[in-house]
Scaffold this motif. Structure first.
Motif, PDB file in Angstrom:
ATOM      1  N   ILE A 109       6.329  42.829 -23.231  1.00  0.00           N
ATOM      2  CA  ILE A 109       6.056  43.895 -24.202  1.00  0.00           C
ATOM      3  C   ILE A 109       4.641  43.780 -24.772  1.00  0.00           C
ATOM      4  CG2 ILE A 109       8.476  44.220 -24.805  1.00  0.00           C
ATOM      5  CD1 ILE A 109       8.023  42.597 -27.343  1.00  0.00           C
ATOM      6  N   GLY A 110       3.859  42.821 -24.266  1.00  0.00           N
ATOM      7  CA  GLY A 110       2.457  42.703 -24.642  1.00  0.00           C
ATOM      8  C   GLY A 110       2.207  42.043 -25.980  1.00  0.00           C
ATOM      9  N   ALA A 111       3.152  41.217 -26.441  1.00  0.00           N
ATOM     10  CA  ALA A 111       3.021  40.581 -27.755  1.00  0.00           C
ATOM     11  C   ALA A 111       2.089  39.366 -27.695  1.00  0.00           C
ATOM     12  CB  ALA A 111       4.383  40.169 -28.278  1.00  0.00           C
ATOM     13  N   LYS A 112       1.037  39.404 -28.476  1.00  0.00           N
ATOM     14  CA  LYS A 112       0.118  38.268 -28.620  1.00  0.00           C
ATOM     15  C   LYS A 112       0.383  37.486 -29.905  1.00  0.00           C
ATOM     16  CE  LYS A 112      -2.465  39.449 -25.020  1.00  0.00           C
ATOM     17  NZ  LYS A 112      -2.481  38.629 -23.794  1.00  0.00           N
ATOM     18  N   LYS A 113       0.930  38.182 -30.922  1.00  0.00           N
ATOM     19  CA  LYS A 113       1.240  37.563 -32.212  1.00  0.00           C
ATOM     20  C   LYS A 113       2.648  37.978 -32.619  1.00  0.00           C
ATOM     21  CE  LYS A 113      -3.530  37.551 -33.982  1.00  0.00           C
ATOM     22  NZ  LYS A 113      -4.383  37.930 -35.138  1.00  0.00           N
ATOM     23  N   VAL A 114       3.448  37.012 -33.058  1.00  0.00           N
ATOM     24  CA  VAL A 114       4.833  37.304 -33.434  1.00  0.00           C
ATOM     25  C   VAL A 114       5.205  36.568 -34.720  1.00  0.00           C
ATOM     26  CG1 VAL A 114       5.493  37.601 -31.009  1.00  0.00           C
ATOM     27  CG2 VAL A 114       5.866  35.386 -32.114  1.00  0.00           C
ATOM     28  N   SER A 115       6.261  37.040 -35.365  1.00  0.00           N
ATOM     29  CA  SER A 115       6.925  36.299 -36.435  1.00  0.00           C
ATOM     30  C   SER A 115       8.377  36.122 -36.012  1.00  0.00           C
ATOM     31  CB  SER A 115       6.839  37.046 -37.759  1.00  0.00           C
ATOM     32  OG  SER A 115       5.514  37.036 -38.249  1.00  0.00           O
ATOM     33  N   LEU A 116       8.993  34.993 -36.399  1.00  0.00           N
ATOM     34  CA  LEU A 116      10.329  34.711 -35.877  1.00  0.00           C
ATOM     35  C   LEU A 116      11.264  34.130 -36.924  1.00  0.00           C
ATOM     36  CD1 LEU A 116      10.780  31.404 -35.248  1.00  0.00           C
ATOM     37  CD2 LEU A 116       9.163  31.908 -33.425  1.00  0.00           C
ATOM     38  N   VAL A 162      18.809  41.492 -40.625  1.00  0.00           N
ATOM     39  CA  VAL A 162      18.216  42.730 -41.147  1.00  0.00           C
ATOM     40  C   VAL A 162      17.541  42.458 -42.489  1.00  0.00           C
ATOM     41  CG1 VAL A 162      18.697  45.057 -42.006  1.00  0.00           C
ATOM     42  CG2 VAL A 162      19.812  44.250 -39.919  1.00  0.00           C
ATOM     43  N   GLU A 163      18.239  41.725 -43.364  1.00  0.00           N
ATOM     44  CA  GLU A 163      17.682  41.408 -44.683  1.00  0.00           C
ATOM     45  C   GLU A 163      16.729  40.225 -44.630  1.00  0.00           C
ATOM     46  OE1 GLU A 163      17.933  43.127 -47.553  1.00  0.00           O
ATOM     47  OE2 GLU A 163      18.921  44.606 -46.285  1.00  0.00           O
ATOM     48  N   ILE A 164      17.096  39.190 -43.878  1.00  0.00           N
ATOM     49  CA  ILE A 164      16.276  37.964 -43.860  1.00  0.00           C
ATOM     50  C   ILE A 164      14.874  38.244 -43.334  1.00  0.00           C
ATOM     51  CG2 ILE A 164      16.064  35.623 -42.939  1.00  0.00           C
ATOM     52  CD1 ILE A 164      19.158  35.603 -42.739  1.00  0.00           C
ATOM     53  N   THR A 165      14.776  39.096 -42.317  1.00  0.00           N
ATOM     54  CA  THR A 165      13.461  39.343 -41.718  1.00  0.00           C
ATOM     55  C   THR A 165      12.533  40.125 -42.643  1.00  0.00           C
ATOM     56  OG1 THR A 165      14.377  41.288 -40.572  1.00  0.00           O
ATOM     57  CG2 THR A 165      14.228  39.221 -39.307  1.00  0.00           C
ATOM     58  N   LYS A 166      13.078  40.696 -43.714  1.00  0.00           N
ATOM     59  CA  LYS A 166      12.222  41.358 -44.702  1.00  0.00           C
ATOM     60  C   LYS A 166      11.293  40.357 -45.388  1.00  0.00           C
ATOM     61  CE  LYS A 166      15.331  45.227 -45.733  1.00  0.00           C
ATOM     62  NZ  LYS A 166      16.216  45.863 -46.743  1.00  0.00           N
ATOM     63  N   LYS A 167      11.663  39.061 -45.353  1.00  0.00           N
ATOM     64  CA  LYS A 167      10.852  38.015 -45.979  1.00  0.00           C
ATOM     65  C   LYS A 167       9.745  37.503 -45.052  1.00  0.00           C
ATOM     66  CE  LYS A 167      15.026  36.477 -48.392  1.00  0.00           C
ATOM     67  NZ  LYS A 167      16.049  35.396 -48.459  1.00  0.00           N
ATOM     68  N   LEU A 168       9.786  37.904 -43.788  1.00  0.00           N
ATOM     69  CA  LEU A 168       8.754  37.475 -42.840  1.00  0.00           C
ATOM     70  C   LEU A 168       7.447  38.219 -43.082  1.00  0.00           C
ATOM     71  CD1 LEU A 168      10.635  37.347 -39.401  1.00  0.00           C
ATOM     72  CD2 LEU A 168       9.511  35.402 -40.516  1.00  0.00           C
ATOM     73  N   ASN A 169       6.353  37.530 -42.883  1.00  0.00           N
ATOM     74  CA  ASN A 169       5.045  38.189 -42.858  1.00  0.00           C
ATOM     75  C   ASN A 169       4.894  38.844 -41.487  1.00  0.00           C
ATOM     76  OD1 ASN A 169       2.389  38.983 -42.865  1.00  0.00           O
ATOM     77  ND2 ASN A 169       1.549  36.914 -42.782  1.00  0.00           N
TER      78      ASN A 169
END
Length: 233
Positions: A109-116, A162-169
């Motif tokens: 999908i061409g991702a160079k930067k991710v949050s997990l 769904v809720e937890i990932t709201k805290k990701l940058n």
């Protein structure tokens, strides 16, 4: 994986002619520690033999961190070795590891930067991050739920990401990994997170299922499970 991969394949059966059977052989692991993960990985040869007895068409190795904790790039070693075991048993089948599938899925999908998001203790999450970054993908942010008990990981609410990932940058990232662990359920969260953020969202089980379909030479469009199954890839 034993619930989410069949769910995706059943969804695919609603719009495609192929039908699937699902077979599993278990490597033992109770606590998600580096020592137990190494012992688990050593058991994978037996599982490959047992599954190739059934003459399956593709094998999925369902523990991302077991592979990643064995050292960077290890998914290639594991996939080649386990494929060799199936050949020796007269039932040759390609092998997909969830570790390799996640890395490859992000690249597709061409991702160079991710949050997990991961359920692991922080030292194991660091191993996962190092592994992914060694493959050329920067991990901008991560959340570790720090759950050591493997059964407890599997009991997590699949909608919780769904809720937890709201805290990701997620500023300036190309994709979100809503579960970097095939034991932590997240499948019903994938599309809602993608709809909320406008970013491609992937999980270990989504990536693994995608790669299994690719190994089978089948089209990969499955509506409702994120960008990787959009049909574009």
């Amino acid at each position: 994986m034993e619930t989410e991969i069949p769910a995706m394949l059943r969804a695919r059966e609603m719009t495609a002619p192929e039908r699937f059977t699902f077979h599993s052989s278990r490597m033992r692991m109770k606590n998600v520690t580096k020592e137990e993960l190494a012992a688990m990985d050593a058991d994978s040869d037996r599982c490959a033999l047992e599954l190739s007895d059934a003459r399956v068409d593709v094998l999925g190795y369902a523990c991302l961190v077991a592979i990643m904790s064995m050292g960077v790039g290890y998914h290639r070693v594991s996939e080649a070795r386990l494929h060799q075991r199936t050949m020796e048993n007269g039932g040759p089948a390609p092998v997909v590891t969830s570790a390799g599938a996640l890395v490859d899925g992000l690249k597709i999908i061409g991702a160079k930067k991710v949050s997990l998001l991961a359920p692991y203790m922080k030292p194991l999450t660091k191993l996962v991050i190092d592994y992914i970054e060694h493959e050329g993908i920067e991990v901008v942010d991560s959340i570790s739920l720090e759950i050591p008990d493997n059964l407890e990981v599997g009991r997590q609410d699949p909608m919780a990401p769904v809720e937890i990932t709201k805290k990701l940058n997620t500023a300036n990232v190309d994709a979100i990994v809503c579960s970097a662990c095939v034991q932590m359920p997240s499948l019903p969260s994938v599309q809602p997170i993608e709809d909320r953020t406008g970013l491609p969202v992937i999980s270990s089980s989504v990536a693994t299922t995608y790669q299994m379909l690719k190994k089978l030479g089948l089209p990969t469009g499955i509506p409702g499970y994120g960008a990787l199954f959009s049909g574009k890839y």
